[in-house]
Scaffold this active site. Structure first.
Site, short mmCIF file in Angstrom:
data_model
loop_
_atom_site.label_atom_id
_atom_site.label_comp_id
_atom_site.label_asym_id
_atom_site.label_seq_id
_atom_site.Cartn_x
_atom_site.Cartn_y
_atom_site.Cartn_z
N ILE A 130 7.97 7.64 16.63
CA ILE A 130 7.56 8.37 15.42
C ILE A 130 6.30 9.21 15.65
O ILE A 130 6.25 10.38 15.27
CB ILE A 130 7.31 7.39 14.24
CG1 ILE A 130 8.52 6.47 14.01
CG2 ILE A 130 6.96 8.16 12.96
CD1 ILE A 130 9.77 7.13 13.48
N LYS A 162 0.84 -1.21 0.00
CA LYS A 162 0.00 0.00 0.00
C LYS A 162 0.87 1.26 0.00
O LYS A 162 0.65 2.17 -0.81
CB LYS A 162 -0.90 0.02 1.24
CG LYS A 162 -1.63 1.34 1.42
CD LYS A 162 -2.49 1.36 2.66
CE LYS A 162 -1.77 1.78 3.92
NZ LYS A 162 -1.68 3.24 4.11
N ASN A 163 1.83 1.32 0.91
CA ASN A 163 2.59 2.57 1.05
C ASN A 163 3.49 2.84 -0.15
O ASN A 163 3.87 3.98 -0.39
CB ASN A 163 3.39 2.58 2.35
CG ASN A 163 2.49 2.79 3.56
OD1 ASN A 163 1.32 3.17 3.41
ND2 ASN A 163 3.01 2.52 4.75
N ARG A 181 -8.66 -0.27 4.12
CA ARG A 181 -7.71 0.70 3.57
C ARG A 181 -6.33 0.07 3.34
O ARG A 181 -5.56 0.58 2.52
CB ARG A 181 -7.54 1.89 4.54
CG ARG A 181 -8.72 2.85 4.55
CD ARG A 181 -8.39 4.07 5.39
NE ARG A 181 -7.03 4.51 5.14
CZ ARG A 181 -6.11 4.73 6.08
NH1 ARG A 181 -6.41 4.60 7.35
NH2 ARG A 181 -4.91 5.10 5.75
N ARG A 212 0.85 15.11 12.68
CA ARG A 212 1.33 14.85 11.31
C ARG A 212 1.39 16.11 10.44
O ARG A 212 0.66 16.25 9.46
CB ARG A 212 0.49 13.77 10.66
CG ARG A 212 0.51 12.49 11.47
CD ARG A 212 -0.22 11.36 10.82
NE ARG A 212 0.59 10.65 9.86
CZ ARG A 212 0.18 9.58 9.19
NH1 ARG A 212 -1.03 9.13 9.36
NH2 ARG A 212 0.96 8.98 8.35
N PRO A 213 2.27 17.04 10.79
CA PRO A 213 2.44 18.27 10.00
C PRO A 213 3.07 17.98 8.64
O PRO A 213 3.57 16.87 8.41
CB PRO A 213 3.39 19.10 10.86
CG PRO A 213 4.16 18.11 11.67
CD PRO A 213 3.22 16.96 11.90
N ASP A 259 5.22 20.50 7.31
CA ASP A 259 6.21 21.57 7.16
C ASP A 259 7.48 21.12 6.43
O ASP A 259 8.05 21.88 5.63
CB ASP A 259 6.56 22.17 8.53
CG ASP A 259 7.02 21.12 9.53
OD1 ASP A 259 6.44 20.01 9.54
OD2 ASP A 259 7.96 21.38 10.29
N CYS A 312 -4.70 13.69 12.47
CA CYS A 312 -5.34 12.40 12.21
C CYS A 312 -5.25 11.60 13.49
O CYS A 312 -4.67 12.05 14.47
CB CYS A 312 -4.68 11.68 11.06
SG CYS A 312 -3.15 10.91 11.51
N ASP A 372 4.76 1.11 11.85
CA ASP A 372 3.59 0.41 11.32
C ASP A 372 3.47 -1.03 11.80
O ASP A 372 2.50 -1.71 11.45
CB ASP A 372 3.61 0.42 9.78
CG ASP A 372 3.13 1.74 9.22
OD1 ASP A 372 2.60 2.56 9.99
OD2 ASP A 372 3.28 1.96 8.00
#
Ligand code: UD1
Length: 427
Positions: A335, A22-23, A405, A128-129, A131, A123, A313
């Site tokens: 993380i 998926k990723n 998902r 989870r920015p 920048d 989320c 993950d």
């Protein structure tokens, strides 16, 4: 809303096919924007997020065609073509539902000279920015403006001049956006302290197949010499190391034995090392990886960190597994600040876990007991499925859309190896 019912306690055994990642898929798909020629991706997992990404690409002017895979096959082939980019806007409604939509920012900027993308907002697993995505693009010469919840990036006439950017922390998404922006720049773009996850290697390999010039693939220093144009390609998405790791935990937690067909051990070293340390037998063979376990597992001390270390993950799935280990494990999440939402749900099944900031202490118990549960993100939902596979009695996992998902036909794959699991519709 659908839910998944599991009657636990059955050791899993047999062959379980691993799908495309998926990723990786979600960063390979936007590469279609980088060329006016067709891009064909093979081994794309059939997942809700992949479909949503296809719809976003359609809105930007990319045609998508799915080739007639048989319904019983896993994966599929999609050909995309962006003869012309007709829109450079990724709207709030789409980005809000699928965070990966921000990965159109780099390719749109590279190809069309501008991109307007909604800010994703928070989320379930943290702030989870973005920048760092913006700083990297700025370093390559983009002009960034923020207004009304959107970020607008534009390149000077004639394209991005190029430049050097050193990431202050390793970011997978920002590395991906920066690489995709750089491949069509006028000059050289250098990224220091870049992420080197296998999915980034997959992205670089696809871009190289499309004609990009990238040095340092698989290292934390990427040097990209922009090309005037890229061409089409046909490319096979890498196997999903997180799906494979999750099913390895399923074999381990049920005391079973699974052959993970197509899994790539080289991408999973930290996961496999942790499994072995817990007492799981892991053998590589020519078709993939065999994982077997027998009896109680040993406790572990694990900390998540960027690749090649243990992935965030996999944290939730290991926690479920260690909930039944013979002793106390210590997990540290470095993380994301809020990635322990599965803990109270696992506790409802009898797990003994205490969280203090980023650290969780998991005291192994002899058994878990089935219960109705739900989770607020993909990997957390998988940890509840794993707990359910090992628990006594019935577990009902609600909010199945999270699993859809990221896990291609989960209940089908698991029932084929002996799990008593079914999807129950609400109708
Ligand atoms: C992260 C994970 C990735 C995982 C994905 C989904 C890492 C390094 N990344 O990728 O393995 O597949 O979640 O669970 O393990 N950050 C900023 N500013 C930014 C971007 C990131 O401060 O612009 C911070 C994040 O808050 C986070 C860290 O950097 O603490 C790593 O984030 P990043 O790798 O960008 O997240 P994803 O790409 O979503």
């Amino acid at each position: 809303m659908d839910r998944i019912d599991i009657r636990g306690g059955k050791p899993l055994s047999g062959r379980l096919p691993i799908s495309g990642a998926k990723n990786a898929a979600l960063t390979l798909l936007p590469c279609a924007l980088l060329t006016d020629e067709p891009l064909t991706l093979r081994n794309l997992p059939r997942l809700a997020d992949v479909d949503s990404f296809g719809h976003l690409l359609n809105q930007l002017g990319v045609s998508t065609m799915i080739e007639g895979a048989r319904p019983e096959d896993f994966g599929r082939v999609m050909t995309m073509r962006a003869s012309r980019v007709t829109s450079t806007v990724a709207p709030y409604d789409i980005v809000r539902k699928m965070r990966a939509s921000i990965l159109v920012l780099g390719p749109l900027l590279a190809r069309a000279g501008e991109a307007t993308v909604s800010l994703p907002g928070g989320c379930a697993i943290g702030n989870r920015p973005i920048d760092l995505h913006l700083r990297a693009l700025e370093a390559f010469g983009a002009v960034i403006e923020l207004a009304a919840g959107y970020v607008k990036a534009s390149a000077p006439d004639g394209g991005l001049p190029g430049g050097v950017y050193t990431f202050p922390v390793v970011s997978v998404g920002a590395t991906e956006n920066a690489v995709m922006a750089a491949v069509l720049a006028n000059g050289a773009c250098i990224l220091e302290n870049a992420a080197r996850e296998p999915e980034i290697v997959d992205l670089c390999r696809l871009l190289i197949a499309m004609g990009a010039d990238i040095e340092g693939v698989g290292t934390s220093r990427l040097v990209i010499h922009g090309r005037e144009r890229l061409h089409g390609a046909t490319y096979r998405v890498m196997p999903d190391r997180i799906e494979a790791g999750s099913y390895a935990c399923a074999a381990a937690i049920t005391g079973g034995s699974l052959d993970l067909i197509g899994a790539e051990a080289a991408d999973m070293m930290a996961i496999l090392a942790a499994l072995r340390e817990a007492g799981v037998v892991v053998e590589e063979h020519k078709e993939g990886i065999r994982v077997s376990a027998d009896g109680r597992l040993k406790p572990l001390t694990l900390s998540t960190a960027p690749f090649p270390a243990f992935p965030t993950d996999m944290q939730a799935q290991f926690m479920a597994m260690l909930a039944l280990a013979d002793g106390a494990s210590v997990l540290t999440e470095t993380i994301f600040e809020n990635r322990y939402m599965h803990v109270p749900e696992l506790a409802r099944m009898g797990a003994d876990i205490s969280v203090n900031g980023r650290t969780a202490v998991v005291r192994g118990v002899p058994k878990l007991v089935g219960a109705p549960v739900m989770a607020t993100d993909l990997r957390a939902s998988m940890s509840l499925v794993l707990a359910g596979l090992a628990a006594e009695g019935e577990t009902q996992v609600n909010r199945v859309y999270h699993l859809d998902r990221g896990y291609e036909r989960l209940e089908e794959k698991l029932s084929a190896v002996g799990a008593d699991i079914e999807r129950v519709g609400d109708g």
